[in-house]
Scaffold this active site. Structure first.
Site, PDB file in Angstrom:
ATOM      1  N   HIS A 118      49.680  51.422  39.385  1.00  0.00           N
ATOM      2  CA  HIS A 118      50.719  52.163  38.653  1.00  0.00           C
ATOM      3  C   HIS A 118      52.028  52.284  39.432  1.00  0.00           C
ATOM      4  CE1 HIS A 118      50.642  56.370  40.417  1.00  0.00           C
ATOM      5  NE2 HIS A 118      49.473  55.951  40.865  1.00  0.00           N
ATOM      6  N   ASN A 168      56.065  56.824  51.366  1.00  0.00           N
ATOM      7  CA  ASN A 168      56.412  57.107  49.978  1.00  0.00           C
ATOM      8  C   ASN A 168      57.595  58.057  49.825  1.00  0.00           C
ATOM      9  OD1 ASN A 168      54.044  58.503  51.150  1.00  0.00           O
ATOM     10  ND2 ASN A 168      54.297  59.905  49.447  1.00  0.00           N
ATOM     11  N   GLY A 204      44.917  53.997  44.525  1.00  0.00           N
ATOM     12  CA  GLY A 204      45.218  54.063  45.954  1.00  0.00           C
ATOM     13  C   GLY A 204      44.356  55.079  46.686  1.00  0.00           C
ATOM     14  N   THR A 205      44.113  56.188  46.041  1.00  0.00           N
ATOM     15  CA  THR A 205      43.331  57.246  46.697  1.00  0.00           C
ATOM     16  C   THR A 205      41.904  56.767  46.974  1.00  0.00           C
ATOM     17  OG1 THR A 205      44.674  58.945  45.639  1.00  0.00           O
ATOM     18  CG2 THR A 205      42.504  59.630  46.454  1.00  0.00           C
ATOM     19  N   SER A 257      47.833  50.147  44.594  1.00  0.00           N
ATOM     20  CA  SER A 257      47.609  50.885  43.352  1.00  0.00           C
ATOM     21  C   SER A 257      48.500  50.312  42.255  1.00  0.00           C
ATOM     22  CB  SER A 257      47.941  52.363  43.593  1.00  0.00           C
ATOM     23  OG  SER A 257      47.809  53.093  42.401  1.00  0.00           O
ATOM     24  N   THR A 290      30.440  49.749  36.404  1.00  0.00           N
ATOM     25  CA  THR A 290      31.061  48.770  35.514  1.00  0.00           C
ATOM     26  C   THR A 290      32.571  48.812  35.701  1.00  0.00           C
ATOM     27  OG1 THR A 290      29.255  49.007  33.959  1.00  0.00           O
ATOM     28  CG2 THR A 290      31.304  48.070  33.093  1.00  0.00           C
ATOM     29  N   GLN A 303      53.002  51.723  48.547  1.00  0.00           N
ATOM     30  CA  GLN A 303      54.447  51.751  48.269  1.00  0.00           C
ATOM     31  C   GLN A 303      55.151  50.436  48.585  1.00  0.00           C
ATOM     32  OE1 GLN A 303      56.171  53.901  46.616  1.00  0.00           O
ATOM     33  NE2 GLN A 303      54.701  55.570  46.460  1.00  0.00           N
ATOM     34  N   CYS A 309      52.473  64.821  44.984  1.00  0.00           N
ATOM     35  CA  CYS A 309      51.300  65.682  45.118  1.00  0.00           C
ATOM     36  C   CYS A 309      51.704  67.076  45.547  1.00  0.00           C
ATOM     37  CB  CYS A 309      50.335  65.111  46.146  1.00  0.00           C
ATOM     38  SG  CYS A 309      50.061  63.371  45.920  1.00  0.00           S
TER      39      CYS A 309
END
Ligand code: PLP
Length: 391
Positions: free
Chosen positions: A205, A155, A74-75, A203, A241, A183, A329
């Site tokens: 995860h 989030n 996501g970042t 993202s 790659t 989210q 974070c």
């Protein structure tokens, strides 16, 4: 802790890897090792799997596979959207960026970084319920605006933002819109065209896929300067790659998320409401932060009067219950939540709030155990302070 199961209620920070996702990834850690850019059999096998994953991620967003670019998460996706558009549009004179005050740091700090490098920036306030008003965004945009960034859902508190209305406003002044859907992917049905945005970040995860892999949907025709330069991977949008094993995992996670979305949402909303009602009933001085709806189904953010959130988090951890003080974070730093601050909450409330985020393994028994444990834990912590309960 005895034989009690540890309860994980921090799914907005990250989710466990789904077993089916893990199984699908394993061959790509061993026998299927080719470089998708290679012309031979090994490369083409990897390329075919990559294409399949791209199709699955596109399906989750109701998008065209050719418009999906895989990233490291996501970042990176947010950085690509903001830096890529800012750089591409700078020569046109559009050097203004707009974002809401409750964006994730991935967006906020990227906008601020460009602010230090000469772009003008507007960080738009939200209301007390944690929602940005389209009229506030309309007041911020100008014909110099390059990009407007509005997260799909927050989030920390889960509130869903009026992204489609804001995208229409941005379009009206010729600006592009990015939405951080990290989210919401797998939690809400997403159709990029209905949202009307130009760029959308996700993202893996956060929806039971692996960490370190994400994607950005870039509407065909959007001008964007790559932030990573090198080879012509990902249609020259993102060099390097590909993280094949991660992308395969993301693709399977996307398929599973789409398949289970409706049932999972209904189940989690019931559990979340049970948790919220139970906590408000059994613990005095509690209040839910943010608009109750529209909100993602799995998230509840609750203020505990006369309690310091980090202390409560640690006390719950000792009871085998894992929660968060909001943004992963900022946890560990004792920083008040920038989201709750932007909502205009008192200094105390920005530091006494706990985020409960539920997910696939959460059960009604887990919820009841949390409701059962909280009153005594909170009472104990309050015993350490002399301020009377306010609410
Ligand atoms: N945006 C939001 C709303 C998030 O919740 C997160 C993760 O916490 C991110 C972006 C960053 O995603 P990643 O961890 O994949 O870099």
């Amino acid at each position: 802790m005895g034989s009690l199961r540890t309860i994980y209620l921090d799914y907005n920070a990250t989710t466990p890897l789904d077993a089916g996702v893990r199984d699908a990834m394993i061959p790509f850690l061993s026998s299927v090792f080719g470089n998708p850019s290679s012309v031979h059999y090994f490369g083409q096998r990897a390329k075919a799997a990559l294409d399949e994953a791209r199709g699955a991620v596109a399906a989750l967003l109701d998008a065209d596979p050719s418009e999906i670019v895989f990233t490291s998460g996501g970042t990176e996706s947010a950085n690509m959207a903001i830096r890529g558009v800012a750089d591409a549009l700078a020569p046109t004179g559009r050097r203004h960026l707009v974002a809401t005050a409750i964006e994730h740091e991935a967006v906020l700090n990227t906008v601020k970084a460009l602010g230090k490098r000469g772009w003008s920036t507007s960080i738009v306030a939200v209301d007390q319920t944690g929602v940005v008003a389209p009229s506030a965004m309309a007041a911020a945009v100008t014909d110099q605006t390059a990009l407007v960034s509005t997260m799909h859902a927050n989030n920390e508190i889960g509130t869903i933002q009026p992204v489609a209305a804001i995208a229409a406003i941005a379009k009206g002044v010729g600006a592009l819109t990015h939405t951080d859907a990290v989210q919401t992917a797998g939690k809400l049905p997403i159709a990029v065209k209905t949202l009307g945005v130009d760029l959308l970040s996700i993202s893996a995860h956060k929806f039971y896929g692996p960490k370190g892999v994400g994607a950005i949907w870039i509407r065909r025709g959007v001008r964007l300067t790559p932030i990573l330069t090198g080879g012509k991977h990902e249609r020259s949008r993102r060099a390097g790659t590909e993280n094949v094993v991660g992308i395969i995992g993301m693709g399977v996670a996307a398929t599973l998320a789409a398949r289970h979305l409706e049932a999972a949402t209904a189940r989690l909303a019931t559990l979340r409401d049970r948790l919220e009602e139970g906590v408000l009933r059994s613990v005095t001085g509690t209040i839910v932060n943010g608009a109750p709806s529209p909100r993602v189904a799995n998230t509840s953010n609750i203020s505990f009067d006369r309690v310091e959130a980090e202390s409560l988090l640690i006390a719950l951890d000792l009871q085998g219950i894992a929660v968060s003080t909001g943004s992963a974070c900022s946890s560990g730093t004792l920083e008040p939540s920038h989201v709750l601050r932007a909502m205009g909450l008192s200094a105390h409330r920005t530091q006494n709030s706990i985020r409960f985020s539920l997910g696939s393994a959460t059960t009604a028994e887990d919820v009841d155990r949390v409701i059962g444990v909280l009153p005594s834990v909170v009472e104990k912590l309050r015993g350490l302070t002399r301020v009377p309960v306010r609410a």
